[in-house]
Write a protein that holds these residues in place. Sequence first.
Motif, PDB file in Angstrom:
ATOM      1  N   ALA A   1      13.410 -28.516 -21.152  1.00 23.68           N
ATOM      2  CA  ALA A   1      12.131 -29.168 -21.890  1.00 23.68           C
ATOM      3  C   ALA A   1      10.876 -29.194 -20.989  1.00 23.68           C
ATOM      4  O   ALA A   1       9.776 -28.922 -21.107  1.00 23.68           O
ATOM      5  CB  ALA A   1      12.579 -30.189 -22.317  1.00 23.68           C
ATOM      6  N   TRP A   2      11.096 -29.600 -19.599  1.00 24.34           N
ATOM      7  CA  TRP A   2      10.175 -29.783 -18.737  1.00 24.34           C
ATOM      8  C   TRP A   2      10.568 -29.126 -17.139  1.00 24.34           C
ATOM      9  O   TRP A   2      11.270 -29.595 -16.663  1.00 24.34           O
ATOM     10  CB  TRP A   2       9.694 -31.197 -18.482  1.00 24.34           C
ATOM     11  N   SER A   3      10.015 -27.910 -17.150  1.00 23.39           N
ATOM     12  CA  SER A   3      10.548 -27.138 -15.874  1.00 23.39           C
ATOM     13  C   SER A   3       9.392 -27.288 -14.995  1.00 23.39           C
ATOM     14  O   SER A   3       9.243 -26.498 -13.848  1.00 23.39           O
ATOM     15  CB  SER A   3      10.694 -25.476 -16.336  1.00 23.39           C
ATOM     16  N   PHE A   4       8.552 -28.151 -14.839  1.00 27.28           N
ATOM     17  CA  PHE A   4       7.435 -28.287 -14.150  1.00 27.28           C
ATOM     18  C   PHE A   4       6.627 -27.100 -13.777  1.00 27.28           C
ATOM     19  O   PHE A   4       6.290 -26.727 -12.769  1.00 27.28           O
ATOM     20  CB  PHE A   4       7.807 -28.923 -12.486  1.00 27.28           C
ATOM     21  N   ASP A   5       6.549 -26.495 -14.861  1.00 31.55           N
ATOM     22  CA  ASP A   5       5.621 -25.193 -14.989  1.00 31.55           C
ATOM     23  C   ASP A   5       4.110 -25.576 -14.951  1.00 31.55           C
ATOM     24  O   ASP A   5       3.970 -26.797 -15.335  1.00 31.55           O
ATOM     25  CB  ASP A   5       5.791 -24.566 -16.254  1.00 31.55           C
ATOM     26  N   VAL A   6       3.387 -25.013 -14.286  1.00 30.11           N
ATOM     27  CA  VAL A   6       2.088 -25.567 -13.916  1.00 30.11           C
ATOM     28  C   VAL A   6       1.328 -25.581 -15.247  1.00 30.11           C
ATOM     29  O   VAL A   6       0.399 -26.669 -15.424  1.00 30.11           O
ATOM     30  CB  VAL A   6       1.176 -24.464 -13.236  1.00 30.11           C
ATOM     31  N   LYS A   7       1.585 -24.964 -16.224  1.00 28.45           N
ATOM     32  CA  LYS A   7       0.899 -25.069 -17.688  1.00 28.45           C
ATOM     33  C   LYS A   7       1.306 -26.439 -18.079  1.00 28.45           C
ATOM     34  O   LYS A   7       0.415 -27.265 -18.560  1.00 28.45           O
ATOM     35  CB  LYS A   7       1.257 -23.869 -18.443  1.00 28.45           C
ATOM     36  N   GLN A   8       2.474 -26.740 -18.163  1.00 25.90           N
ATOM     37  CA  GLN A   8       2.937 -27.982 -18.538  1.00 25.90           C
ATOM     38  C   GLN A   8       2.525 -29.248 -17.597  1.00 25.90           C
ATOM     39  O   GLN A   8       1.880 -30.129 -18.412  1.00 25.90           O
ATOM     40  CB  GLN A   8       4.376 -28.168 -18.241  1.00 25.90           C
ATOM     41  N   ASN A   9       2.343 -29.125 -16.635  1.00 24.25           N
ATOM     42  CA  ASN A   9       1.994 -30.313 -15.476  1.00 24.25           C
ATOM     43  C   ASN A   9       0.370 -30.559 -15.811  1.00 24.25           C
ATOM     44  O   ASN A   9      -0.033 -31.628 -16.044  1.00 24.25           O
ATOM     45  CB  ASN A   9       2.200 -29.865 -14.075  1.00 24.25           C
ATOM     46  N   PHE A  10      -0.327 -29.244 -15.922  1.00 25.88           N
ATOM     47  CA  PHE A  10      -1.825 -29.695 -16.178  1.00 25.88           C
ATOM     48  C   PHE A  10      -2.348 -29.870 -17.442  1.00 25.88           C
ATOM     49  O   PHE A  10      -3.203 -30.720 -17.428  1.00 25.88           O
ATOM     50  CB  PHE A  10      -2.427 -27.969 -15.552  1.00 25.88           C
ATOM     51  N   ALA A  11      -1.469 -29.604 -18.422  1.00 25.88           N
ATOM     52  CA  ALA A  11      -1.681 -30.109 -19.636  1.00 25.88           C
ATOM     53  C   ALA A  11      -1.423 -31.511 -19.775  1.00 25.88           C
ATOM     54  O   ALA A  11      -2.023 -32.251 -20.512  1.00 25.88           O
ATOM     55  CB  ALA A  11      -0.839 -29.327 -20.693  1.00 25.88           C
ATOM     56  N   ALA A  12      -0.267 -31.799 -19.210  1.00 24.35           N
ATOM     57  CA  ALA A  12      -0.145 -33.483 -19.098  1.00 24.35           C
ATOM     58  C   ALA A  12      -1.125 -34.159 -18.446  1.00 24.35           C
ATOM     59  O   ALA A  12      -1.629 -35.390 -18.852  1.00 24.35           O
ATOM     60  CB  ALA A  12       1.353 -33.677 -18.409  1.00 24.35           C
TER      61      ALA A  12
END
Lengths: 61, 218
Positions: B104-115
């Motif tokens: 669910a959360w792979s600390f992908d840059v997109k996910q991190n920056f979206a958060a």
Amino acid sequence: MITMQLFAQGQGSAITDSLYASGKIYVVVAVVLLILLGLLLFLFTIEKRLKKIEKKTSAKI
Amino acid sequence: MYKSWWKILGAVLVIYSTIAGFLIKTPDLPIIRESIRNLYFHVPMWFSMIVLFSTSVFYSIKYLSSSNPHDDIKAVESVNAGVVFGILGLTTGMIWARFAWGQAWSFDVKQNFAAIAILLYFAYLVLRNAIDEEQKRAKISAIYNIFAFPIMVVLLFVLPRLSDSLHPGDGGNPGFNAYDLDSRMRMVFYPACLGWILIGYWIYTILYRLRVLEKAQR
């Protein structure tokens, strides 16, 4: 679960094989549609109530 | 804002895109398979958020030149509505990532920056409440908002492209439209985006009008 996924490879996806084949995807569509319609209707009623109060307060001021 | 034709249009488009999103055939891609249909629901959330945050910036700039408190209320309430869509975008993305990327959360840059981008707007909402004086609050938060918006755009659309990312459209990955958003999917995807943007804007107008009424009662 893993074996099921492996089994599905090469043919269509697991969903196309099972759900679509039996035609029951429509059940899901109906459920989601009902939820969506309910929420949208809810929004419209909120809008209506809001309009009523807005008219009242603007008449008062 | 008070007309109802675009609200009905938004409702119709969203209903259409939901039905068509489930039933219309999609290209069968490896790994994502049928979950490609999430495109009709996950991406419009982000587009609605962007539109709502853009309206917020518009009214923040307007507030600085007009000092009209209504412009300030518009700016806040569109952020309030936009944050909801942002959270929906983030969580739907997590569900999709769980099955497409493995976690669910792979600390992908997109996910991190979206958060981080969403936290930026949480900060905006919290910061506002910390200031008691009304004019000061409106002015400071308007300036914060004007700075937050370009940072949000950079976080969501520029930085993820510069490093490795699993997300389509980033880190050298082509966006969906590059290789598989075929004409059938476009017929659902674009109406879905427009529909959800209209619904988001509608929710914002309701929040705004409520706030105006609350203010009038006091």
